[in-house]
Design a protein around this motif. Sequence first.
Motif, short mmCIF file in Angstrom:
data_model
loop_
_atom_site.label_atom_id
_atom_site.label_comp_id
_atom_site.label_asym_id
_atom_site.label_seq_id
_atom_site.Cartn_x
_atom_site.Cartn_y
_atom_site.Cartn_z
N GLY A 31 -4.18 0.17 8.56
CA GLY A 31 -3.30 1.17 8.50
C GLY A 31 -1.80 0.73 8.96
O GLY A 31 -1.16 1.60 9.47
N GLY A 35 3.92 4.02 9.75
CA GLY A 35 3.38 5.18 10.72
C GLY A 35 2.96 4.73 11.89
O GLY A 35 3.46 3.70 12.57
N LEU A 36 2.04 5.65 12.40
CA LEU A 36 1.61 4.91 13.91
C LEU A 36 0.76 3.43 13.88
O LEU A 36 1.07 2.87 14.96
CB LEU A 36 0.30 6.05 14.27
CG LEU A 36 0.62 7.40 14.28
CD1 LEU A 36 -0.44 8.20 14.79
CD2 LEU A 36 1.80 7.53 15.16
N LEU A 55 -3.74 -4.68 8.32
CA LEU A 55 -4.59 -4.56 7.08
C LEU A 55 -4.30 -3.16 6.29
O LEU A 55 -4.48 -2.19 7.04
CB LEU A 55 -6.05 -4.43 7.65
CG LEU A 55 -6.80 -5.86 7.75
CD1 LEU A 55 -6.09 -7.18 8.68
CD2 LEU A 55 -8.28 -5.66 8.31
N ASP A 56 -4.01 -3.21 5.13
CA ASP A 56 -3.64 -1.90 4.52
C ASP A 56 -3.67 -2.12 3.20
O ASP A 56 -4.17 -3.14 2.40
CB ASP A 56 -2.29 -1.60 4.82
CG ASP A 56 -1.90 -0.05 4.92
OD1 ASP A 56 -2.26 0.65 3.70
OD2 ASP A 56 -1.61 0.34 5.72
N LEU A 57 -3.80 -1.04 2.38
CA LEU A 57 -4.23 -1.11 1.01
C LEU A 57 -3.04 -1.81 0.21
O LEU A 57 -1.88 -1.93 0.86
CB LEU A 57 -3.98 0.34 0.53
CG LEU A 57 -5.03 1.31 0.93
CD1 LEU A 57 -4.90 2.83 0.56
CD2 LEU A 57 -6.42 1.03 0.30
N CYS A 86 -6.18 -5.14 2.25
CA CYS A 86 -7.60 -4.77 2.47
C CYS A 86 -7.69 -3.38 2.60
O CYS A 86 -7.21 -2.47 3.22
CB CYS A 86 -7.63 -5.41 3.83
SG CYS A 86 -9.53 -5.24 4.49
N ASP A 87 -8.81 -2.74 1.66
CA ASP A 87 -9.27 -1.55 1.58
C ASP A 87 -10.26 -1.66 2.70
O ASP A 87 -11.51 -1.89 2.67
CB ASP A 87 -9.73 -1.04 0.27
CG ASP A 87 -10.43 0.32 0.38
OD1 ASP A 87 -10.51 0.97 1.42
OD2 ASP A 87 -10.54 0.91 -0.76
N THR A 221 1.72 13.55 8.57
CA THR A 221 2.15 14.94 8.91
C THR A 221 3.05 15.70 8.23
O THR A 221 3.19 16.75 7.93
CB THR A 221 2.34 15.29 10.36
OG1 THR A 221 3.31 13.81 10.70
CG2 THR A 221 1.24 15.32 11.49
P1 NDP Z 1 -0.09 7.35 7.79
O1 NDP Z 1 -0.59 8.15 6.49
O2 NDP Z 1 1.45 7.46 7.93
O3 NDP Z 1 -0.38 6.00 7.87
C1 NDP Z 1 -1.86 5.49 7.49
C2 NDP Z 1 -2.20 4.12 6.93
O4 NDP Z 1 -3.36 3.77 6.68
C3 NDP Z 1 -1.24 4.15 5.57
O5 NDP Z 1 -0.59 2.92 5.59
C4 NDP Z 1 -2.35 4.17 4.36
O6 NDP Z 1 -1.96 3.52 3.38
C5 NDP Z 1 -3.40 3.26 5.37
N1 NDP Z 1 -4.69 3.70 4.70
C6 NDP Z 1 -5.27 4.77 4.10
N2 NDP Z 1 -6.41 4.43 3.73
C7 NDP Z 1 -6.53 3.17 4.08
C8 NDP Z 1 -7.75 2.40 3.26
N3 NDP Z 1 -8.91 2.70 2.65
N4 NDP Z 1 -7.62 1.03 3.83
C9 NDP Z 1 -6.52 0.41 4.35
N5 NDP Z 1 -5.40 1.29 4.78
C10 NDP Z 1 -5.50 2.78 4.51
O7 NDP Z 1 -0.78 7.98 9.07
P2 NDP Z 1 -0.16 8.07 10.40
O8 NDP Z 1 0.32 6.95 11.03
O9 NDP Z 1 0.41 9.36 11.01
O10 NDP Z 1 -1.81 8.05 11.02
C11 NDP Z 1 -2.30 6.65 11.73
C12 NDP Z 1 -3.81 7.20 12.07
O11 NDP Z 1 -3.71 7.97 13.34
C13 NDP Z 1 -4.67 7.96 11.25
O12 NDP Z 1 -6.09 7.60 11.59
C14 NDP Z 1 -4.39 9.27 11.85
O13 NDP Z 1 -5.60 10.12 11.10
C15 NDP Z 1 -4.18 9.14 13.39
N6 NDP Z 1 -3.94 10.29 13.64
C16 NDP Z 1 -2.41 10.61 13.42
C17 NDP Z 1 -1.79 11.77 13.73
C18 NDP Z 1 -0.52 12.21 13.53
O14 NDP Z 1 0.12 13.46 13.96
N7 NDP Z 1 0.42 11.47 12.62
C19 NDP Z 1 -2.39 12.55 14.82
C20 NDP Z 1 -3.68 12.01 15.28
C21 NDP Z 1 -4.47 10.86 14.92
P3 NDP Z 1 -1.13 4.15 2.08
O15 NDP Z 1 0.14 4.05 2.53
O16 NDP Z 1 -1.42 3.39 0.76
O17 NDP Z 1 -1.56 5.43 2.01
#
Ligand code: NDP
Length: 279
Positions: A31, A35-36, A55-57, A86-87, A221
């Motif tokens: 991911g 984001g985070l 690693l990301d989609l 990578c999924d 969010t």
């Molecule tokens: P984002 O949606 O901004 O980022 C998540 C990333 O994960 C995206 O780049 C997304 O790709 C990628 N992703 C989703 N599915 C897959 C997959 N199957 N394989 C690989 N990559 C994938 O979320 P955040 O940065 O906010 O969150 C990051 C983590 O922190 C998550 O696990 C979330 O649950 C957790 N979290 C976040 C909080 C918040 O308030 N933001 C609070 C608590 C926990 P794509 O861009 O294609 O969707």
Amino acid sequence: AIRAVTDPSIYVRPKIFDEFTLADRVAIVSGGNRGLGLEMAMALCEAGARAVYCLDLPKQGCAEWQAAHDFVARMDRGSRLEYVSCDVTNQNRVWTAVEEIGNKEKRVDICVAAAGILMNHIDCLEYPEDEFRKVMDVNTNGVLFTAQAAGRQMRRFGIPGSIVLVASMSGTLTNRGHSWVSYNTSKSACLQMARSMACELGKEGIRVNSLSPGHIFTALTRQYLDKHPTLLDKWSNLNPMGRIGRPDELRGVITWLASDASTFCTGSDILVDGGHHAW
Ligand code: NDP
């Protein structure tokens, strides 16, 4: 066992700031496209990691990741930010991708499993099977596959690495009046996954912890904040600090968890929620 804590030839007291350095370490961050995940990947680079693999989609370019990549390159400290399509729900793909990283770098020291999704809120008694499976697949199975992939390389190279499973405060708390049964369940599983893996891998020196952020402002969010104009106030009022968090507020904790500054911390859940749980 007593030698491990008393023998000065085993335990050499380093300077405190040196304990936080990640010099020459190799990390994978799922991911890590935005984001985070991306914020934590950059923090690892800034703390000296040699290479951080996001690693990301599969994507057709991503401005946020590209800007981070260019920033790291401009630092000119020998760190690299790399992208791997990578999924995480595909165990074979994650294992293979991380094995290739191991073949190339001859080590994997740090794993941050941050890929996660949050679906629309649905009444728990009406929750459809496919939606529930989808959330569990990314947030629980994907986290396990990522941690396995990294742990396998740590074992292969005999590295006492650090694995961080990104859970959520929703793994222990519900979100007053707006409880997502799939998301909360999937994150709760990550807490127990970290404890179980920590117990199995402790003798190899491999640490596994979960990191549970509270509400943080990211694309995940924002999709709800944009739809519900009063939600930001509601979340802020549920927090003793009167606000939600910023992604950069996880930089210190991830550097600490990834580094030798936390060598006796494993099987723990680190809650970073601005005091939400205490309110
Ligand atoms: P984002 O949606 O901004 O980022 C998540 C990333 O994960 C995206 O780049 C997304 O790709 C990628 N992703 C989703 N599915 C897959 C997959 N199957 N394989 C690989 N990559 C994938 O979320 P955040 O940065 O906010 O969150 C990051 C983590 O922190 C998550 O696990 C979330 O649950 C957790 N979290 C976040 C909080 C918040 O308030 N933001 C609070 C608590 C926990 P794509 O861009 O294609 O969707």
